[in-house]
Scaffold this motif. Structure first.
Motif, PDB file in Angstrom:
ATOM      1  N   HIS A  45      61.587 -36.313  31.919  1.00 26.25           N
ATOM      2  CA  HIS A  45      61.502 -37.740  31.613  1.00 26.25           C
ATOM      3  C   HIS A  45      60.115 -38.344  31.826  1.00 26.25           C
ATOM      4  O   HIS A  45      59.899 -39.508  31.474  1.00 26.25           O
ATOM      5  N   ILE A  46      59.197 -37.574  32.394  1.00 29.95           N
ATOM      6  CA  ILE A  46      57.830 -38.051  32.574  1.00 29.95           C
ATOM      7  C   ILE A  46      56.858 -37.193  31.774  1.00 29.95           C
ATOM      8  O   ILE A  46      56.219 -37.667  30.832  1.00 29.95           O
ATOM      9  N   PHE A  47      56.761 -35.923  32.115  1.00 31.00           N
ATOM     10  CA  PHE A  47      55.719 -35.093  31.509  1.00 31.00           C
ATOM     11  C   PHE A  47      56.034 -34.674  30.080  1.00 31.00           C
ATOM     12  O   PHE A  47      55.118 -34.339  29.329  1.00 31.00           O
ATOM     13  N   ARG A  48      57.299 -34.695  29.673  1.00 35.18           N
ATOM     14  CA  ARG A  48      57.612 -34.444  28.266  1.00 35.18           C
ATOM     15  C   ARG A  48      57.609 -35.716  27.434  1.00 35.18           C
ATOM     16  O   ARG A  48      57.726 -35.654  26.205  1.00 35.18           O
ATOM     17  N   GLU A  49      57.478 -36.869  28.090  1.00 33.28           N
ATOM     18  CA  GLU A  49      57.578 -38.142  27.377  1.00 33.28           C
ATOM     19  C   GLU A  49      56.270 -38.927  27.358  1.00 33.28           C
ATOM     20  O   GLU A  49      55.964 -39.593  26.378  1.00 33.28           O
ATOM     21  N   ASP A  50      55.504 -38.889  28.432  1.00 31.06           N
ATOM     22  CA  ASP A  50      54.295 -39.709  28.540  1.00 31.06           C
ATOM     23  C   ASP A  50      53.049 -38.908  28.158  1.00 31.06           C
ATOM     24  O   ASP A  50      53.129 -37.736  27.810  1.00 31.06           O
ATOM     25  N   TRP A  51      51.902 -39.546  28.246  1.00 31.22           N
ATOM     26  CA  TRP A  51      50.630 -38.924  27.906  1.00 31.22           C
ATOM     27  C   TRP A  51      50.057 -38.184  29.108  1.00 31.22           C
ATOM     28  O   TRP A  51      50.121 -38.672  30.236  1.00 31.22           O
ATOM     29  N   TYR A  52      49.465 -37.024  28.833  1.00 35.87           N
ATOM     30  CA  TYR A  52      48.838 -36.201  29.870  1.00 35.87           C
ATOM     31  C   TYR A  52      47.372 -36.011  29.510  1.00 35.87           C
ATOM     32  O   TYR A  52      47.044 -35.677  28.363  1.00 35.87           O
ATOM     33  N   CYS A  53      46.483 -36.230  30.478  1.00 33.23           N
ATOM     34  CA  CYS A  53      45.043 -36.136  30.220  1.00 33.23           C
ATOM     35  C   CYS A  53      44.543 -34.729  30.494  1.00 33.23           C
ATOM     36  O   CYS A  53      44.770 -34.180  31.580  1.00 33.23           O
ATOM     37  N   ILE A  54      43.834 -34.153  29.519  1.00 32.92           N
ATOM     38  CA  ILE A  54      43.273 -32.804  29.697  1.00 32.92           C
ATOM     39  C   ILE A  54      41.799 -32.854  30.074  1.00 32.92           C
ATOM     40  O   ILE A  54      41.195 -31.816  30.339  1.00 32.92           O
ATOM     41  N   GLY A  55      41.190 -34.047  30.119  1.00 32.60           N
ATOM     42  CA  GLY A  55      39.794 -34.147  30.530  1.00 32.60           C
ATOM     43  C   GLY A  55      38.992 -35.031  29.601  1.00 32.60           C
ATOM     44  O   GLY A  55      39.524 -35.935  28.948  1.00 32.60           O
ATOM     45  N   ARG A  56      37.691 -34.760  29.517  1.00 32.73           N
ATOM     46  CA  ARG A  56      36.760 -35.593  28.789  1.00 32.73           C
ATOM     47  C   ARG A  56      36.406 -34.998  27.433  1.00 32.73           C
ATOM     48  O   ARG A  56      36.239 -33.785  27.277  1.00 32.73           O
ATOM     49  N   ALA A  57      36.230 -35.878  26.459  1.00 30.60           N
ATOM     50  CA  ALA A  57      35.799 -35.444  25.131  1.00 30.60           C
ATOM     51  C   ALA A  57      34.409 -34.825  25.178  1.00 30.60           C
ATOM     52  O   ALA A  57      34.088 -33.935  24.374  1.00 30.60           O
ATOM     53  N   SER A  58      33.578 -35.259  26.127  1.00 28.18           N
ATOM     54  CA  SER A  58      32.223 -34.712  26.232  1.00 28.18           C
ATOM     55  C   SER A  58      32.220 -33.240  26.611  1.00 28.18           C
ATOM     56  O   SER A  58      31.197 -32.558  26.455  1.00 28.18           O
ATOM     57  N   ALA A  59      33.356 -32.717  27.105  1.00 23.84           N
ATOM     58  CA  ALA A  59      33.463 -31.294  27.412  1.00 23.84           C
ATOM     59  C   ALA A  59      33.715 -30.450  26.162  1.00 23.84           C
ATOM     60  O   ALA A  59      33.723 -29.216  26.241  1.00 23.84           O
ATOM     61  N   LEU A  60      33.918 -31.100  25.017  1.00 23.90           N
ATOM     62  CA  LEU A  60      34.180 -30.401  23.748  1.00 23.90           C
ATOM     63  C   LEU A  60      33.158 -30.875  22.713  1.00 23.90           C
ATOM     64  O   LEU A  60      33.515 -31.492  21.715  1.00 23.90           O
ATOM     65  N   PRO A  61      31.872 -30.560  22.908  1.00 22.95           N
ATOM     66  CA  PRO A  61      30.847 -31.153  22.040  1.00 22.95           C
ATOM     67  C   PRO A  61      30.725 -30.526  20.657  1.00 22.95           C
ATOM     68  O   PRO A  61      30.289 -31.191  19.720  1.00 22.95           O
ATOM     69  N   GLU A  62      31.114 -29.244  20.505  1.00 23.55           N
ATOM     70  CA  GLU A  62      30.869 -28.521  19.258  1.00 23.55           C
ATOM     71  C   GLU A  62      32.166 -28.053  18.614  1.00 23.55           C
ATOM     72  O   GLU A  62      33.193 -27.900  19.283  1.00 23.55           O
ATOM     73  N   SER A  63      32.094 -27.827  17.303  1.00 24.45           N
ATOM     74  CA  SER A  63      33.240 -27.264  16.585  1.00 24.45           C
ATOM     75  C   SER A  63      33.657 -25.943  17.224  1.00 24.45           C
ATOM     76  O   SER A  63      32.824 -25.085  17.501  1.00 24.45           O
ATOM     77  N   GLY A  64      34.948 -25.804  17.462  1.00 20.60           N
ATOM     78  CA  GLY A  64      35.478 -24.596  18.077  1.00 20.60           C
ATOM     79  C   GLY A  64      35.579 -24.655  19.584  1.00 20.60           C
ATOM     80  O   GLY A  64      36.208 -23.781  20.199  1.00 20.60           O
ATOM     81  N   ASP A  65      34.990 -25.668  20.225  1.00 25.81           N
ATOM     82  CA  ASP A  65      35.155 -25.822  21.676  1.00 25.81           C
ATOM     83  C   ASP A  65      36.613 -26.152  21.985  1.00 25.81           C
ATOM     84  O   ASP A  65      37.229 -26.982  21.314  1.00 25.81           O
ATOM     85  N   TYR A  66      37.170 -25.510  23.004  1.00 24.96           N
ATOM     86  CA  TYR A  66      38.577 -25.699  23.308  1.00 24.96           C
ATOM     87  C   TYR A  66      38.831 -25.716  24.813  1.00 24.96           C
ATOM     88  O   TYR A  66      38.043 -25.210  25.611  1.00 24.96           O
ATOM     89  N   VAL A  67      39.938 -26.335  25.177  1.00 28.52           N
ATOM     90  CA  VAL A  67      40.511 -26.234  26.512  1.00 28.52           C
ATOM     91  C   VAL A  67      41.997 -25.958  26.342  1.00 28.52           C
ATOM     92  O   VAL A  67      42.581 -26.257  25.294  1.00 28.52           O
ATOM     93  N   THR A  68      42.602 -25.390  27.357  1.00 30.05           N
ATOM     94  CA  THR A  68      44.037 -25.097  27.310  1.00 30.05           C
ATOM     95  C   THR A  68      44.725 -25.715  28.522  1.00 30.05           C
ATOM     96  O   THR A  68      44.103 -25.985  29.551  1.00 30.05           O
TER      97      THR A  68
END
Length: 380
Positions: A45-68
């Motif tokens: 009721h919380i983690f399947r329903e609300d938003w979860y933050c994976i970090g900052r957009a600045s950590a993905l500066p280039e095409s193909g940059d990923y986090v899991t």
């Protein structure tokens, strides 16, 4: 030994506690932290329903940059595609269902480590070896499931809920509060992942109140903030916060001379923002650090820990060294917080544990309990 109380019973105990006005409120009942069944309710009721933050957009500066990450049992990859947009999709191969990417990195394509099925960055299947003899196989029929993904002030959020209200709508009040900080233009300088032996809510609540600073952090930052200068206001449905005034002993905690957006005491005000369910941000005019939490059962929490500086300081020759010194201090602060929060969970698991009354400096904890109750009561 942890109490083994069913989730509905824990929810009933929380309902009773949450129904008390703040002026006479107590901490949440122990079973809310220790019950495996209640932890399952939170995932549903919380983690399947609300938003979860994976970090900052600045950590993905280039095409193909990923986090899991893994969100409520679903492995997810978040990446910047060839068109420059940040997207989220399932991190599970559509063949024999191996996970695909791990950790953080950069990839030109997504290759399954089991049978080398290969996907484009947009999740479409590029190739699958030795499949020509299966008459039902059609490469064009495969694409990794796409998930909700939104950017807000430089943060990247994902959700498994297709109907979750937009992040910007829920957090419009936060955006107005910190407009002078220009949080979009803070660049992440470090990122780490940790697992501590405590409940995720214990760590969240530890962040939400600075009442513990003089004692828990006596060896580091305990003397830098005055309890009488802490301001704890009533929270909102999607977040709570409190503020602390910093002095100029740490220059990068102050507004940069070029920042003409902040005035008076705003130039030395630190916001401690708790974005529900589990993004916790310390935001100063010069630097930030954050925790993004996800439960691993009732007794462990997975922590995404990162931080960086306002771009206002990007050209100051001493700022990077100042931030490196700050990061060393934060590491010591984390050691102290880990010790305190793991002790709290050990105490919560005692048969004699009983919640005490809250200080006026723990108003955010009361509001967090209201949020948890509101979400978990959906199970009724």
């Amino acid at each position: 030994m942890a109490k083994d109380i069913a989730g509905p019973a824990a929810a009933d105990a929380l309902r009773e506690a949450a129904g008390v006005p703040f002026e006479s409120a107590r901490a949440m009942p122990p079973e809310v932290y220790t019950s495996p069944e209640f932890a399952d309710l939170e995932l549903e009721h919380i983690f399947r329903e609300d938003w979860y933050c994976i970090g900052r957009a600045s950590a993905l500066p280039e095409s193909g940059d990923y986090v899991t990450c893994t969100l409520a049992g679903q492995p997810i990859m978040v990446l910047r595609d060839k068109d420059g947009a940040i997207k989220a999709q399932s991190n599970v191969c559509l063949h024999r269902m191996s996970t695909l990417l791990e950790g953080r990195g950069r990839a030109r394509s997504i290759v399954c480590p089991y049978h080398a099925w290969t996907y484009n960055l947009d999740g479409t299947l590029r190739g699958a070896p030795a499949m020509t003899l299966n008459e039902g196989f059609c490469k064009d029929g495969y694409r990794l499931p796409q998930l909700r993904c939104e950017e807000w002030l430089g943060w990247v959020f994902v959700s498994l809920n297709p109907d979750a209200p937009p992040v910007a709508t829920q957090l419009a009040e936060v955006e107005a509060l910190v407009a002078g900080y220009d949080m979009t233009n803070y660049t992440e300088a470090f990122f780490e992942e940790h697992v501590w032996d405590t409940n995720w809510k214990v760590l969240a609540e530890n962040f939400m109140e600075s009442y513990h600073l003089p004692v828990c952090h006596a060896g580091t930052i305990g003397g830098l903030s005055k309890l009488e200068e802490m301001v704890c206001v009533p929270g909102s449905p999607a977040f709570n916060y409190h503020t602390i005034l910093k002095d100029d002993t740490l220059r990068i905690a102050m507004a940069h001379p070029s920042n003409d957006r902040l005035k008076g005491d705003e130039r030395r005000t630190t916001f401690l923002l708790a974005i529900y369910p589990s993004l916790l941000i310390t935001l100063t005019p010069g630097y930030f650090w954050y925790l993004s939490l996800h439960p691993k059962g009732p007794g462990q929490v997975h922590i995404r820990f990162g931080g960086g500086m306002s771009d206002d300081y990007a050209n100051d020759p001493d700022a990077q060294q100042n931030f490196a010194d700050l990061k060393a201090l934060l590491d010591d602060v984390n050691i102290e917080d880990r010790g305190c929060t793991e002790k709290v969970f050990a105490g919560l698991s005692s048969q004699l544990a009983k919640p005490g009354h809250l200080s006026h400096l723990e108003r955010p904890n009361y509001d967090f309990a209201q949020y948890i109750h509101g979400r978990v009561s959906r199970a009724d």
